[in-house]
Design a protein around this motif. Structure first.
Motif, PDB file in Angstrom:
ATOM      1  N   GLY A 159      30.750  39.528  37.710  1.00  0.00           N
ATOM      2  CA  GLY A 159      31.385  38.043  38.025  1.00  0.00           C
ATOM      3  C   GLY A 159      33.010  38.057  37.597  1.00  0.00           C
ATOM      4  N   GLY A 160      33.488  39.134  37.077  1.00  0.00           N
ATOM      5  CA  GLY A 160      34.945  39.391  36.748  1.00  0.00           C
ATOM      6  C   GLY A 160      35.826  39.482  38.033  1.00  0.00           C
TER       7      GLY A 160
ATOM      8  N   HIS B   2      35.913  34.681  44.779  1.00  0.00           N
ATOM      9  CA  HIS B   2      34.906  35.297  44.085  1.00  0.00           C
ATOM     10  C   HIS B   2      35.098  34.676  42.756  1.00  0.00           C
ATOM     11  CE1 HIS B   2      32.231  37.856  41.956  1.00  0.00           C
ATOM     12  NE2 HIS B   2      33.283  38.646  41.436  1.00  0.00           N
ATOM     13  N   GLY B   3      34.126  34.481  41.804  1.00  0.00           N
ATOM     14  CA  GLY B   3      34.239  34.037  40.495  1.00  0.00           C
ATOM     15  C   GLY B   3      34.855  32.859  40.386  1.00  0.00           C
TER      16      GLY B   3
ATOM     17  N   ARG C 146      25.037  34.650  42.777  1.00  0.00           N
ATOM     18  CA  ARG C 146      26.094  34.354  42.022  1.00  0.00           C
ATOM     19  C   ARG C 146      25.719  34.686  40.505  1.00  0.00           C
ATOM     20  NH1 ARG C 146      27.347  29.823  43.848  1.00  0.00           N
ATOM     21  NH2 ARG C 146      28.569  30.682  45.668  1.00  0.00           N
ATOM     22  N   ALA C 147      24.731  33.916  40.071  1.00  0.00           N
ATOM     23  CA  ALA C 147      24.224  33.883  38.862  1.00  0.00           C
ATOM     24  C   ALA C 147      23.945  35.341  38.480  1.00  0.00           C
ATOM     25  CB  ALA C 147      23.074  32.980  38.525  1.00  0.00           C
TER      26      ALA C 147
ATOM     27  N   GLN D 139      26.945  37.449  37.671  1.00  0.00           N
ATOM     28  CA  GLN D 139      27.610  37.179  36.385  1.00  0.00           C
ATOM     29  C   GLN D 139      26.838  37.662  35.496  1.00  0.00           C
ATOM     30  OE1 GLN D 139      27.839  32.522  36.831  1.00  0.00           O
ATOM     31  NE2 GLN D 139      29.716  32.958  38.078  1.00  0.00           N
TER      32      GLN D 139
END
Length: 319
Positions: free
Chosen positions: A35-36, A131-132, A26-27, A30
């Motif tokens: 991450g958008g 997500h996000g 996840r990091a 982003q």
């Protein structure tokens, strides 16, 4: 589900190990700009689409979708329904003169285990979010308000890369329960002389369709080959825009503690990668092998469904 001994049955992925992997991915998404709301489609730029067009050499096009099935089977108990609403019926006194129309309609379960489809980013709800960090409450009985398949309404167009894992292992197909690691994906690249690049549509052949054609359908909940969760490190490293498979990318039974579909969680929820499930790659693989090239121009066109969590698709590879 077959006499050949099952290989590639990985050790259990513990809950803490999975949580750490999801957090890392996840990091990375982003940090990389995925991450958008468009997720990993952000990696697929107009420049990359123009470059991908250079993959076209012969102009030959190949469908990557399975025919839509309307008869129940062990892996498709709720098949698509096709109904004729108007047709020529001379027994009803219809005249053969003048203008008449044949008409019909379809109803389909988008996220089944047989028909080819695209998973939108709103498809996977994990720990109360999409997500996000989008709240799961944005998906209601009326449909999804965010991260819908409408994000891909203009099509997903780019360079496709096929990695053929049965070819790598020297078998006709991988058996249900087997898992593919990141190392094997890299080994397939080397063996095939191809490299997955940023923004690519990565398609992984496991042989699911060939096994089904030769041995008959089975309940994939009982056993299905797929990717090991750590294979998502490869997807993240290469900044893949879309991941497709001739299964649904997840192995069954799951070897991840308390998570039935770990690859769906890591790909869709953590990395923002749209998934193509249940592709048919049996026509494409022999052409790629004969031509000695495993990359091609690829077009995926979902239906314009504004509130949907996915869509039936007929992806096309152009070589």
């Amino acid at each position: 589900m077959g006499a050949r001994a099952v290989r590639g049955a990985a050790a259990l992925v513990g809950a803490a190990e999975f949580a750490g992997l999801a957090a890392r991915l996840r990091a990375r998404a982003q940090a990389g700009g995925a991450g958008g709301p468009r997720g990993a489609l952000a990696y697929l730029t107009p420049t990359q689409v123009r470059v991908a067009a250079g993959e076209i050499r012969t102009g030959r096009s190949i469908s990557l979708a399975a025919p839509v099935e309307t008869r129940p089977s062990p892996d498709n108990p709720d098949p698509a329904r096709h109904e004729m609403t108007a047709w020529h019926r001379p027994e009803a006194g219809a005249s053969g003169h003048g203008l008449h129309f044949a008409r019909d309609r379809f109803a389909t379960n988008v996220h089944g285990d047989a028909d080819t489809h695209l998973d939108a980013l709103c498809h996977v709800v994990y720990d109360g979010t999409l997500h996000g960090g989008v709240p799961a409450s944005t998906v209601t009985a009326d449909g999804a308000r965010e991260l819908t398949v409408a994000l891909a309404r203009d099509g997903i167009i780019g360079r496709g890369v096929l990695l053929d894992l049965p070819r790598l292992r020297g078998v006709p197909w991988l058996e249900p329960g087997e898992q593919v690691t990141a190392g094997e994906l890299a080994a397939a690249e080397t063996a095939q002389g191809v490299r997955v690049r940023e923004g690519d549509l990565l398609l992984v052949r496991l042989g699911h369709r060939r096994r089904r054609a030769e041995l008959g359908p089975w309940d994939p909940a009982e056993g299905r080959t797929g990717l090991h969760p750590e294979a998502m490190e490869f997807v993240a490293d290469r900044r893949v825009a879309v991941l497709g498979c001739d299964g649904n990318s997840d192995a069954a039974p799951s070897r991840t503690e308390d998570v039935a579909y770990p690859v769906h969680v890591l790909a869709v929820h953590a990395l923002g990668v749209h998934l193509l499930d249940y592709l048919r790659l049996e026509d494409l693989a022999p052409v790629c092998a004969a031509e000695g090239r495993w990359s091609f121009f690829c077009v995926v066109a979902p239906l314009r469904l504004p509130h949907a969590t996915g869509s039936p698709v007929n992806p096309i590879a152009v070589l």
